[in-house]
Design an enzyme around this catalytic site. Structure first.
Site, short mmCIF file in Angstrom:
data_model
loop_
_atom_site.label_atom_id
_atom_site.label_comp_id
_atom_site.label_asym_id
_atom_site.label_seq_id
_atom_site.Cartn_x
_atom_site.Cartn_y
_atom_site.Cartn_z
N SER A 159 -0.17 7.23 7.47
CA SER A 159 -1.06 7.01 6.32
C SER A 159 -0.61 5.79 5.52
O SER A 159 0.50 5.28 5.71
CB SER A 159 -1.08 8.25 5.41
OG SER A 159 0.20 8.49 4.85
N ILE B 299 0.40 2.43 3.70
CA ILE B 299 0.93 1.15 4.16
C ILE B 299 1.47 1.27 5.58
O ILE B 299 1.30 0.38 6.40
CB ILE B 299 2.07 0.66 3.22
CG1 ILE B 299 1.60 0.61 1.77
CG2 ILE B 299 2.54 -0.73 3.65
CD1 ILE B 299 2.72 0.40 0.77
N SER C 7 10.96 -0.64 -4.14
CA SER C 7 9.79 -0.63 -5.02
C SER C 7 9.90 -1.64 -6.15
O SER C 7 10.98 -1.82 -6.73
CB SER C 7 9.61 0.76 -5.62
OG SER C 7 8.65 0.77 -6.65
N TYR D 103 13.29 9.14 -7.38
CA TYR D 103 12.68 8.17 -6.47
C TYR D 103 13.29 6.78 -6.65
O TYR D 103 13.71 6.15 -5.67
CB TYR D 103 11.17 8.12 -6.71
CG TYR D 103 10.47 7.06 -5.90
CD1 TYR D 103 10.17 7.24 -4.56
CD2 TYR D 103 10.08 5.85 -6.50
CE1 TYR D 103 9.53 6.27 -3.82
CE2 TYR D 103 9.43 4.86 -5.76
CZ TYR D 103 9.16 5.08 -4.43
OH TYR D 103 8.52 4.10 -3.70
N LYS E 292 15.54 4.42 -4.07
CA LYS E 292 15.11 3.08 -3.64
C LYS E 292 16.17 2.03 -4.00
O LYS E 292 16.37 1.06 -3.26
CB LYS E 292 13.76 2.73 -4.26
CG LYS E 292 12.61 3.53 -3.66
CD LYS E 292 12.54 3.35 -2.15
CE LYS E 292 11.43 4.11 -1.48
NZ LYS E 292 11.42 3.91 -0.01
#
Length: 286
Positions: free
Chosen positions: A13, A15, A142, A171, A175
């Site tokens: 799904s 990207i 991100s 999150y 990252k």
């Protein structure tokens, strides 16, 4: 014809799927890894149809589970003797989550899926990457990290067991750890033909239907945000560039934005002592 082989996690799904289509269109053998077999098989057919390329395979893989990763690696090795591109696209970021969830290994799932899993998967496939004429590892971070310039990895409590858990906090920490891992791994593999680079994903349109429990207010906010976001296909072009471009053959240890330009990460993330501390912590999980 000896097709190049690419393994992309979370390729069912967003990207990841868009990148899988682009890479398949370029003639690569693409293996998409996802944890849900039913969704994976549906995506597989879409990717084959959209790319007009049948060299696409499914690998059932839960990046939060070390046993699943080991099993998937054995499956990959039974089919392929080399790996040209490994893209760590899969991520756990359920914006509706209020409390931490834990993997079958007893690890908080954001930390397990977004950081520990990619490190383990790469380590188990390093030999196959080295068999490539020029192997490439692509990690994914991100642009949201720019809003947290002083963020550090909580090396004493990366799973927030003592409190203060927020899914966004978990999150961005994961990252940040991936960016630092990119720099570390590039150094570890500097004498090989394998390069390691990171992508800084910008605002990308989110499929709100994936979050049925999202509040009405949050749905409105994400709807507004989408107006200023690029499509998954546009973001995937950077994945494809890093995976395919001849210009990238000898580029390693860098951080790229959606315009294929090298950008900088935080001062904390680039300090050797901090990187070593994060990787010491990481290895304890493995």
């Amino acid at each position: 014809m000896d097709h190049k082989v690419c393994l992309i996690t979370g390729g069912n799904s967003g990207i990841g799927k868009a990148a899988a289509i682009q890479l398949a269109q370029s003639g690569m053998k693409v293996m998409i890894a996802c944890r849900n077999e039913e969704r994976g098989r549906a995506a597989l057919q879409d990717i084959k149809s959209s790319s007009d390329h049948d060299q696409v395979e499914l690998l059932v893989l839960d990046m939060s589970s070390q046993a699943s990763i080991c099993q998937a690696v054995e499956m990959f090795k039974s089919k392929h003797s080399k790996l040209d591109v490994l893209i760590h696209n899969a991520a756990d970021f359920d914006i509706t989550r209020k409390t931490p969830e834990y993997s079958e290994d007893g690890i908080e799932t954001v930390w397990a899926t977004n950081h520990i899993g990619p490190v383990l998967l790469t380590s188990l496939l390093t030999h196959e990457l080295e068999q490539s004429e020029q192997g490439r590892v692509i990690t994914v971070a991100s642009q949201g990290l720019m809003l947290h310039p002083y963020l550090k990895v909580n090396v004493k409590d990366p799973e927030f067991k003592t409190g203060g858990y927020r899914v966004a906090k978990a999150y961005y920490q994961s990252k940040l750890a991936q960016v630092m891992y990119t720099y570390w791994l590039a150094e570890q593999l500097k004498d090989t033909r394998v390069t390691v680079n990171a992508v800084r994903v910008t605002n990308v349109k989110v499929d709100i239907s994936r979050y049925p429990d999202l509040s009405k207010v949050m749905k409105i906010l994400y709807s507004i945000k989408s107006r200023f976001s690029i499509s998954p296909e546009e973001m995937a072009e950077t994945y494809t560039y890093l995976a395919r471009s001849p210009e990238m053959k000898e580029v390693t240890g860098e951080y790229f934005n959606e315009k294929n330009k090298i950008v900088s990460s935080s001062r904390y993330s680039k300090k050797k002592r901090n990187i070593e501390e994060v990787m010491e912590l990481t290895m304890k999980y493995l």
